[in-house]
Scaffold this motif. Structure first.
Motif, PDB file in Angstrom:
ATOM      1  N   ARG A 142       9.203  64.565  33.980  1.00  0.00           N
ATOM      2  CA  ARG A 142       8.181  65.279  34.759  1.00  0.00           C
ATOM      3  C   ARG A 142       8.137  66.756  34.381  1.00  0.00           C
ATOM      4  O   ARG A 142       9.175  67.425  34.280  1.00  0.00           O
ATOM      5  CB  ARG A 142       8.451  65.113  36.254  1.00  0.00           C
ATOM      6  CG  ARG A 142       7.397  65.779  37.123  1.00  0.00           C
ATOM      7  CD  ARG A 142       7.503  65.364  38.562  1.00  0.00           C
ATOM      8  NE  ARG A 142       6.708  66.250  39.419  1.00  0.00           N
ATOM      9  CZ  ARG A 142       6.011  65.860  40.477  1.00  0.00           C
ATOM     10  NH1 ARG A 142       6.008  64.587  40.810  1.00  0.00           N
ATOM     11  NH2 ARG A 142       5.337  66.718  41.203  1.00  0.00           N
ATOM     12  N   VAL A 157      -3.063  56.404  30.889  1.00  0.00           N
ATOM     13  CA  VAL A 157      -2.098  56.535  31.988  1.00  0.00           C
ATOM     14  C   VAL A 157      -1.203  57.759  31.875  1.00  0.00           C
ATOM     15  O   VAL A 157      -1.148  58.595  32.780  1.00  0.00           O
ATOM     16  CB  VAL A 157      -1.244  55.247  32.097  1.00  0.00           C
ATOM     17  CG1 VAL A 157      -0.016  55.482  32.954  1.00  0.00           C
ATOM     18  CG2 VAL A 157      -2.073  54.106  32.675  1.00  0.00           C
ATOM     19  N   LYS A 158      -0.464  57.883  30.777  1.00  0.00           N
ATOM     20  CA  LYS A 158       0.483  58.992  30.671  1.00  0.00           C
ATOM     21  C   LYS A 158      -0.231  60.335  30.550  1.00  0.00           C
ATOM     22  O   LYS A 158       0.273  61.374  30.998  1.00  0.00           O
ATOM     23  CB  LYS A 158       1.409  58.784  29.477  1.00  0.00           C
ATOM     24  CG  LYS A 158       2.634  59.696  29.499  1.00  0.00           C
ATOM     25  CD  LYS A 158       3.637  59.329  28.430  1.00  0.00           C
ATOM     26  CE  LYS A 158       4.843  60.249  28.483  1.00  0.00           C
ATOM     27  NZ  LYS A 158       5.834  59.920  27.428  1.00  0.00           N
ATOM     28  N   LEU A 205       5.641  53.424  32.664  1.00  0.00           N
ATOM     29  CA  LEU A 205       4.430  53.693  33.439  1.00  0.00           C
ATOM     30  C   LEU A 205       3.278  52.813  32.971  1.00  0.00           C
ATOM     31  O   LEU A 205       2.508  52.285  33.787  1.00  0.00           O
ATOM     32  CB  LEU A 205       4.051  55.169  33.335  1.00  0.00           C
ATOM     33  CG  LEU A 205       5.099  56.176  33.837  1.00  0.00           C
ATOM     34  CD1 LEU A 205       4.603  57.604  33.646  1.00  0.00           C
ATOM     35  CD2 LEU A 205       5.450  55.908  35.291  1.00  0.00           C
ATOM     36  N   PRO A 232       9.428  59.155  30.043  1.00  0.00           N
ATOM     37  CA  PRO A 232       8.828  59.979  31.093  1.00  0.00           C
ATOM     38  C   PRO A 232       9.766  61.069  31.602  1.00  0.00           C
ATOM     39  O   PRO A 232      10.863  60.786  32.083  1.00  0.00           O
ATOM     40  CB  PRO A 232       8.524  58.958  32.203  1.00  0.00           C
ATOM     41  CG  PRO A 232       8.448  57.642  31.512  1.00  0.00           C
ATOM     42  CD  PRO A 232       9.452  57.732  30.406  1.00  0.00           C
ATOM     43  N   TRP A 288       1.234  49.933  35.213  1.00  0.00           N
ATOM     44  CA  TRP A 288      -0.201  50.035  35.495  1.00  0.00           C
ATOM     45  C   TRP A 288      -1.011  48.902  34.874  1.00  0.00           C
ATOM     46  O   TRP A 288      -2.068  48.536  35.395  1.00  0.00           O
ATOM     47  CB  TRP A 288      -0.744  51.387  35.010  1.00  0.00           C
ATOM     48  CG  TRP A 288      -0.628  52.467  36.034  1.00  0.00           C
ATOM     49  CD1 TRP A 288       0.203  53.545  36.019  1.00  0.00           C
ATOM     50  CD2 TRP A 288      -1.370  52.573  37.250  1.00  0.00           C
ATOM     51  NE1 TRP A 288       0.025  54.303  37.149  1.00  0.00           N
ATOM     52  CE2 TRP A 288      -0.940  53.730  37.927  1.00  0.00           C
ATOM     53  CE3 TRP A 288      -2.361  51.781  37.845  1.00  0.00           C
ATOM     54  CZ2 TRP A 288      -1.463  54.121  39.151  1.00  0.00           C
ATOM     55  CZ3 TRP A 288      -2.886  52.161  39.077  1.00  0.00           C
ATOM     56  CH2 TRP A 288      -2.437  53.328  39.714  1.00  0.00           C
ATOM     57  N   TRP A 344       4.945  60.277  39.936  1.00  0.00           N
ATOM     58  CA  TRP A 344       4.375  60.535  38.608  1.00  0.00           C
ATOM     59  C   TRP A 344       2.886  60.858  38.616  1.00  0.00           C
ATOM     60  O   TRP A 344       2.368  61.392  37.622  1.00  0.00           O
ATOM     61  CB  TRP A 344       4.612  59.326  37.703  1.00  0.00           C
ATOM     62  CG  TRP A 344       6.043  59.118  37.343  1.00  0.00           C
ATOM     63  CD1 TRP A 344       6.871  58.113  37.761  1.00  0.00           C
ATOM     64  CD2 TRP A 344       6.845  59.952  36.496  1.00  0.00           C
ATOM     65  NE1 TRP A 344       8.123  58.253  37.236  1.00  0.00           N
ATOM     66  CE2 TRP A 344       8.141  59.392  36.444  1.00  0.00           C
ATOM     67  CE3 TRP A 344       6.596  61.117  35.770  1.00  0.00           C
ATOM     68  CZ2 TRP A 344       9.175  59.948  35.709  1.00  0.00           C
ATOM     69  CZ3 TRP A 344       7.624  61.679  35.029  1.00  0.00           C
ATOM     70  CH2 TRP A 344       8.897  61.100  35.005  1.00  0.00           C
ATOM     71  N   PHE A 345       2.174  60.542  39.717  1.00  0.00           N
ATOM     72  CA  PHE A 345       0.717  60.701  39.700  1.00  0.00           C
ATOM     73  C   PHE A 345       0.211  61.338  40.992  1.00  0.00           C
ATOM     74  O   PHE A 345       0.718  61.052  42.083  1.00  0.00           O
ATOM     75  CB  PHE A 345       0.035  59.326  39.543  1.00  0.00           C
ATOM     76  CG  PHE A 345       0.379  58.614  38.279  1.00  0.00           C
ATOM     77  CD1 PHE A 345      -0.360  58.818  37.126  1.00  0.00           C
ATOM     78  CD2 PHE A 345       1.454  57.727  38.245  1.00  0.00           C
ATOM     79  CE1 PHE A 345      -0.042  58.158  35.950  1.00  0.00           C
ATOM     80  CE2 PHE A 345       1.781  57.057  37.077  1.00  0.00           C
ATOM     81  CZ  PHE A 345       1.036  57.278  35.923  1.00  0.00           C
ATOM     82  N   CYS A 378       5.607  55.498  41.551  1.00  0.00           N
ATOM     83  CA  CYS A 378       4.207  55.847  41.275  1.00  0.00           C
ATOM     84  C   CYS A 378       3.798  57.207  41.852  1.00  0.00           C
ATOM     85  O   CYS A 378       3.190  58.034  41.169  1.00  0.00           O
ATOM     86  CB  CYS A 378       3.296  54.742  41.810  1.00  0.00           C
ATOM     87  SG  CYS A 378       1.577  54.907  41.285  1.00  0.00           S
ATOM     88  N   SER A 382      -0.796  61.762  33.992  1.00  0.00           N
ATOM     89  CA  SER A 382       0.384  61.790  34.863  1.00  0.00           C
ATOM     90  C   SER A 382       1.050  63.162  34.813  1.00  0.00           C
ATOM     91  O   SER A 382       0.660  64.033  34.030  1.00  0.00           O
ATOM     92  CB  SER A 382       1.392  60.728  34.411  1.00  0.00           C
ATOM     93  OG  SER A 382       2.039  61.138  33.223  1.00  0.00           O
ATOM     94  N   TYR A 383       2.103  63.321  35.632  1.00  0.00           N
ATOM     95  CA  TYR A 383       2.894  64.550  35.604  1.00  0.00           C
ATOM     96  C   TYR A 383       3.913  64.548  34.458  1.00  0.00           C
ATOM     97  O   TYR A 383       4.676  65.497  34.312  1.00  0.00           O
ATOM     98  CB  TYR A 383       3.657  64.709  36.922  1.00  0.00           C
ATOM     99  CG  TYR A 383       2.798  64.955  38.135  1.00  0.00           C
ATOM    100  CD1 TYR A 383       1.837  65.976  38.154  1.00  0.00           C
ATOM    101  CD2 TYR A 383       2.962  64.194  39.296  1.00  0.00           C
ATOM    102  CE1 TYR A 383       1.066  66.214  39.273  1.00  0.00           C
ATOM    103  CE2 TYR A 383       2.197  64.432  40.430  1.00  0.00           C
ATOM    104  CZ  TYR A 383       1.247  65.444  40.414  1.00  0.00           C
ATOM    105  OH  TYR A 383       0.490  65.685  41.528  1.00  0.00           O
ATOM    106  N   THR A 406      -5.527  60.527  41.593  1.00  0.00           N
ATOM    107  CA  THR A 406      -5.411  59.823  40.315  1.00  0.00           C
ATOM    108  C   THR A 406      -5.016  58.367  40.531  1.00  0.00           C
ATOM    109  O   THR A 406      -5.544  57.462  39.879  1.00  0.00           O
ATOM    110  CB  THR A 406      -4.375  60.523  39.415  1.00  0.00           C
ATOM    111  OG1 THR A 406      -4.819  61.857  39.139  1.00  0.00           O
ATOM    112  CG2 THR A 406      -4.182  59.768  38.107  1.00  0.00           C
TER     113      THR A 406
END
Length: 449
Positions: free
Chosen positions: A200, A185-186, A301, A198, A305, A149-150, A146, A189-190, A154
């Motif tokens: 990054r 969510v996405k 992700l 996903p 969540w 990615w965030f 987690c 995110s990064y 956030t």
């Protein structure tokens, strides 16, 4: 008879004639064939992003005609994804069944076709946001990596929104809000939103000062201060507008439902009992490809969540999908498919790469089981429309459409015609390693029982 039915009847009859005359697939562009479907912003189709969505034009054509089904008939998609076929079936005054192994896809499908009160949605939107903003603490669900990615801020805001949604007692409203939340969510995110799985974002992959480097650097900086409450509210508002349009258009006596999590075992809704034999008039489905899309990884992700799957359950969930790529050493055992051309190719691949051979071997065995189940529930004189593509394994063509055609013909299904359409924007990119390839064309196989 409606004008679209008259037109679609003529299109389908022409396909039948062309295929019978030339004995080869008919090349077609569905976008050019059905220009009235100008884009996918059609009712609730875009309530949530998802990889490799089925082109809307295909179910639209095969549902809105008088040849394959009639109003009130049941249409099935055993690989429903996010419910494209189900939504088009309801709009076409048919009832719809769907199945999918991914719990996120099942959730999105259910919400996409739900009969939801628009006034209640607007009230709950305000209460969810008020509750989230006033929360002092909240629990972060089990999200894989987690913090990687965030941003920290956030994570706090997402957890507060999720906790507020999770407290809603009305399941229809809660699921609607959960889908909007998941779609957020996405986007916050990064992860690179241009790629299904996903990955990054990293500005350092590009030379300092280049447009791509500057663009990504600026985007990542904005993420650190992004107001997640505003982003969530925006998505909820968009989805409410989509649903309002759908509720106005639909005829409520035509229903849809997700009935199963396995195309190889279709059950009644909320039951372990099998869907009755010969109960479906029309099946339209785009099955997964052999190792072509990592749906669970792409959804990881979102699954975390929304609390649909904890981080430690993702691999187990992936193992339930047809087309999976993860096998233990003890599972690397080939079994005959009884399709000579396929078995011959699999043996050759096995001499090069045992894992790749196992992937396509198990995929084909699972797909044949799914075809058996489709055949079981399909009515006599019912129709099966399969949208499928070939891909490559170890630089050799894995001719999926030909293997499935051969199997269905052995079951005495009658091939009506085959079509070929360029995929273009379908997003079915499969070239991830030197043994894979990119799917560029899609086959539409139409059979009658």
């Amino acid at each position: 008879m409606h004008l679209n039915e008259t037109k679609n009847d003529a299109i389908i009859k022409n396909f039948i004639v062309q295929f019978a005359k030339k004995k080869k697939p008919v090349e077609v562009s569905f976008r050019e064939l059905l220009p009235e479907i100008r884009n996918t912003e059609r009712f609730t189709h875009l309530i949530h992003s998802y990889p490799a969505k089925l082109l809307v034009h295909i179910p639209y054509l095969f549902i809105n005609n008088t040849l394959f089904s009639k109003p009130g008939d049941y249409v099935l998609d055993p690989f429903a994804g996010t419910g494209t076929v189900l939504l088009e079936a309801i709009l076409g005054k048919r009832n719809a069944y769907g199945a999918d192994a991914n719990p996120l896809a099942r959730l999105i499908s259910e919400v996409k076709i739900s009969d939801v009160d628009i006034t209640k949605l607007k009230k709950y939107k305000a209460s969810v946001l008020k509750s989230a903003k006033s929360r002092k603490t909240s629990v972060v669900p089990s999200v894989v990596n987690c913090k990687y990615w965030f941003p920290k801020k956030t994570i706090i805001q997402l957890s507060r929104i999720f906790s507020s949604i999770d407290s809603i007692k009305d399941a229809t409203i809660r699921n609607f809000m959960l889908v909007a939340f998941s779609n957020c969510v996405k986007k916050v995110s990064y992860a690179d939103t241009r790629i299904s799985v996903p990955v990054r974002l990293n500005a350092n992959r590009y030379k300092t000062g280049t447009s791509e480097n500057v663009k990504i650097t600026s985007y990542l900086k904005k993420l650190e201060t992004l107001n997640i409450y505003d982003k969530f509210e925006q998505i909820v508002n968009e989805n409410i507008a989509r649903h309002a349009a759908f509720q106005e258009k639909r005829v409520k006596k035509y229903k849809g439902a997700i009935i199963s999590n396995d195309a190889r075992k279709l059950t009644k809704r909320n039951s372990k009992s099998l869907l009755p034999d010969k109960s479906v008039q029309l099946i339209i489905s785009s099955p997964p490809y052999a190792g072509a899309q990592k749906y669970i990884r792409a959804s990881s992700l979102n699954l975390g969540w929304t609390n649909l799957a904890t981080a430690d359950k993702l691999l187990e969930l992936d193992g339930q999908n047809i087309g999976r790529e993860n096998f233990k050493k003890s599972e690397l055992i080939l079994k005959p498919t009884k399709i000579p051309a396929a078995d011959s190719l699999i043996k050759i691949v096995n001499n090069i790469n045992t894992t790749r051979a196992t992937i396509v071997n198990q995929y084909l065995l699972d797909m044949l089981d799914a075809l058996d189940e489709m055949y079981r529930v399909l009515k006599k004189n019912g129709y099966l429309v399969l949208i499928i593509g070939n891909n490559k394994v170890c630089n050799m063509e894995f001719n999926t459409q030909e293997y499935l055609t051969e199997y269905l013909l052995k079951k005495k299904m009658k091939l009506q015609f085959k079509l070929i359409d360029d995929i273009r924007s379908y997003g079915l990119m499969t070239k991830r390693n030197k043994t894979a390839d990119i799917i560029s064309r899609e086959w539409i196989l139409v059979f009658k029982k």
